[in-house]
Structures are given as structure tokens and as C-alpha cells.
Design a protein around this motif. Sequence first.
Motif, PDB file in Angstrom:
ATOM      1  N   GLU A  67      -7.499   4.312  -4.639  1.00 41.65           N
ATOM      2  CA  GLU A  67      -7.512   3.789  -2.947  1.00 41.65           C
ATOM      3  C   GLU A  67      -8.363   2.824  -2.452  1.00 41.65           C
ATOM      4  N   ARG A  87      -7.053  -0.360  -1.185  1.00 39.52           N
ATOM      5  CA  ARG A  87      -6.752  -0.401   0.514  1.00 39.52           C
ATOM      6  C   ARG A  87      -7.071  -1.993   0.858  1.00 39.52           C
ATOM      7  N   THR A 100       1.059   5.240  -1.865  1.00 39.21           N
ATOM      8  CA  THR A 100       0.991   6.519  -0.976  1.00 39.21           C
ATOM      9  C   THR A 100       1.808   7.767  -1.165  1.00 39.21           C
ATOM     10  N   TYR A 155       0.565  -1.254   0.086  1.00 36.95           N
ATOM     11  CA  TYR A 155       0.137   0.026  -0.036  1.00 36.95           C
ATOM     12  C   TYR A 155       0.713   1.072  -0.016  1.00 36.95           C
ATOM     13  N   SER A 156       2.007   1.218   0.741  1.00 38.93           N
ATOM     14  CA  SER A 156       2.803   2.643   0.899  1.00 38.93           C
ATOM     15  C   SER A 156       3.423   2.852  -0.188  1.00 38.93           C
ATOM     16  N   TYR A 195      -3.409  -3.012   2.114  1.00 33.24           N
ATOM     17  CA  TYR A 195      -3.174  -2.161   3.221  1.00 33.24           C
ATOM     18  C   TYR A 195      -3.604  -3.070   4.624  1.00 33.24           C
ATOM     19  N   ARG A 238      -1.336  15.863  -0.139  1.00 34.59           N
ATOM     20  CA  ARG A 238      -2.260  15.083   0.222  1.00 34.59           C
ATOM     21  C   ARG A 238      -3.541  15.506  -0.542  1.00 34.59           C
ATOM     22  N   LEU A 289      -2.682  11.491  -0.797  1.00 33.63           N
ATOM     23  CA  LEU A 289      -1.505  10.834  -1.625  1.00 33.63           C
ATOM     24  C   LEU A 289      -2.031  10.192  -2.675  1.00 33.63           C
ATOM     25  N   ILE A 290      -3.215   9.738  -2.713  1.00 30.36           N
ATOM     26  CA  ILE A 290      -3.532   8.648  -3.667  1.00 30.36           C
ATOM     27  C   ILE A 290      -4.918   9.102  -3.998  1.00 30.36           C
TER      28      ILE A 290
END
Length: 383
Positions: free
Chosen positions: A311, A315, A297, A293-294, A319, A303, A305-306
Motif C-alpha cells: 500500500e 498509493r 484493495t 488502486y481499487s 490512488y 480489512r 484490504l492491502i
Amino acid sequence: MTSAFPVHPQPLPDELFSSWVYRVARANGQNVFSFCYLLIPEMRNTYYNLDYVVTEQILQKLSMPLRVTYFRSRETTLDSYSGKLFASSTPKANRKACILQTGSQKNNHRRYCLQYCPLCLAEGEPYYRKVWRVSFITVCSRHACQLYDRCPRCSSPIRPLLNDVGQPHKMPFLGAITQCFHCAFDLKNTVACIAKTDVVKDTILYERILREGFIKLEVGSNWIYSFSFFQVLRHLMRLVLREVVRDQEKDNIQDPDMLPHNLRYQCMSLLTGVFSNWPSQFMAFCINNKLIYSDFTNNTNKRPLIPYWLEKNIRQNLYSPNSPPSEQSVIAAIDYLIAHDKRLNASALNRLLGYEDSGVIKKVLKSYQRNKLFHLPYMRKPE
């Protein structure tokens, strides 16, 4: 100057501004720089970056004597991609996302910022397409062949405007628009290299999205702005570069807009079909390439960020804030940072493994420091 020129060639389909100005100047018995000096003196000495300095005032000066509408002349500029390829340009830095960059004047000979298809140049009146400046376009969708970003004989960048200025080897002629400015090789004679079918298929999709300005990835979903879609595509190119470049070059991965054609083509080959059968194919790609996930991002400095459309799909699959890393993965991450001479601390490990503040990372790092005698926050062994 308001009177019309004796000859006023109209822009051809998808023609690039510099290519159009080149043809207009030659048709009227001028070279590009004499033409610019007479009509638009503010453009003189900008041959290395002509397509970046076009303004509304310049277009208005050109439109009337060339008997072309302002709208049609603006379609030749890179700024016409605003709102489709990128949300907005950065005038101060002369940056436009997803556009191959020219860099500074003193280094322009190192940047391969214009591509070409030899088969397109050989058809009818030769000219350079605007889409050939787009960084993720690496093949010609019309002829299903790879594009070139340099002369196949001398490897010089494609700089057709330099055929109108002093030649480095004192060539006794002004080169044609299809000739290499350095060695006079006719680019129309370049041997076409067949492109991968999947890359051509994806390129056709991307060109359609670029024309329409919107994309719907699945039936019943919301429309997505094309510049948001291309933002994610450009970030994916950065991610797959880790597999394309050699290990010793991974710390120097550049902006995709500054990469040579061969690396960008490899990236697009690895990304074939990633947006088909959305989002299952995309999830499979992320899992196969160990993307977390990061990784997504961090694709912008602001922001959110995605993009929300991305997302909400990744996610739930990528995530996992409640799943701690294994001790083996933390040790492997520590060894990676040491091997690449990077700073070793808890923040660097959390960032590398995709966590914010993992207790497992702190525990393993303290044990590793005690056994290996490393001093934090720097990973330097004591002498």
C-alpha cells in the motif's frame, strides 16, 4: 502399531506425503489402501484428497513404525507450508491458499491438482514433489522445463494412488507410481517442453522465498513475510487472467488454485520480473495493464484490504481520489456493463472505475438513462 515395518523408506527431499505413503506401502508388499486400513484406518477412502486429511495423530502413528522423526514426516505435508505459503489453512473447507485444489470427491476427475516434471521422475527413484502442488509453480527450476498437470496421452489428471484400486478398464496390474491410472502411460516418457527463461528465473526466486519464509524487495527496506508476498502474487494472477481468458469467459474467472496449468503458465509469463527493481517495475506493470488502486484493495474480504508494504508504494502512484473520470470513460464503462449483461447503476460504475461516489458518474448516468431509456437500478430496456 508400534513395531517397525520390515522396510521403512525415508521421505526424499521435498517429497509429498501421498507419494511417501505410496512408496512405503509398496516397499512392504501392500497397496496404499490396505496399508492405511491396517495402520491408520481413519485415512481409508480418502485417496482423492489424501494430502488434505493428514493430522498430527496420523503422523505420530506413522513415525514410530517407519523410524522417522515426527518433524521429518510433517515436512511431507501441505500443512508444513503454514506460515510460509499461507498464513493458516481453513480446515473446515479443506482450503489452503496457493495450493492446487482437489475439490469434492465426485468432481475430483475434473481437477488437475498434481503436477510433475518428466525429467525429475526419470532421475533415480521417482517420487512427487510437494512444490508441485503450489499453484504459481508452473515450471521445474532444476530442468528449466514446463510442468505437466495431466497425462499427455489421455488427458487424465495425475492420480498415482488410483493405481492401487480398481482400474476403470480392468488393467491386469497395479500401476507404478509414474504411470497414468487410466491408460498406463509412463509419465517419465513425456516429452519435456522448454520453459521461458524469465519464468524459470522468477520460479527460482519464489522457491527461495518459500524456503526462507521472508523476502526483502529492496535494500534497506523491511522484511516481508512470505505468505503476505504470495497473497499479492496470487491476486496478481487473478488480475492478469483478464488478459489470458477469452472475453466471453471473463465473468467466470476462477480461483487461480483451480486453473489448469496452461492458464497458470500464461499468467506467470505475463508477471515475469514484476517484483524486480522494486517498486519501479511494479508501477510500470500496473500502468501498462491499466491497473488502479481499487484493483488491489479487493484482494481479501477482511480489512486491512492491502498489505502495508504494498500500500505505501502504490498509493502515491495509483490512488487519485481527486481526479474525476472523464465522460468518455464513464460511457465506455456503461457500454461494458450492458454488453456483459450486468446490473447498471452508480455503484457498479464506481466500483468498475475505481471510485467511491463520483459526481461525474451520476451526471453521465442520468443523461444516459434519459437518452437510452434505461431504467435504474437494472439495465433492462423496456419492451
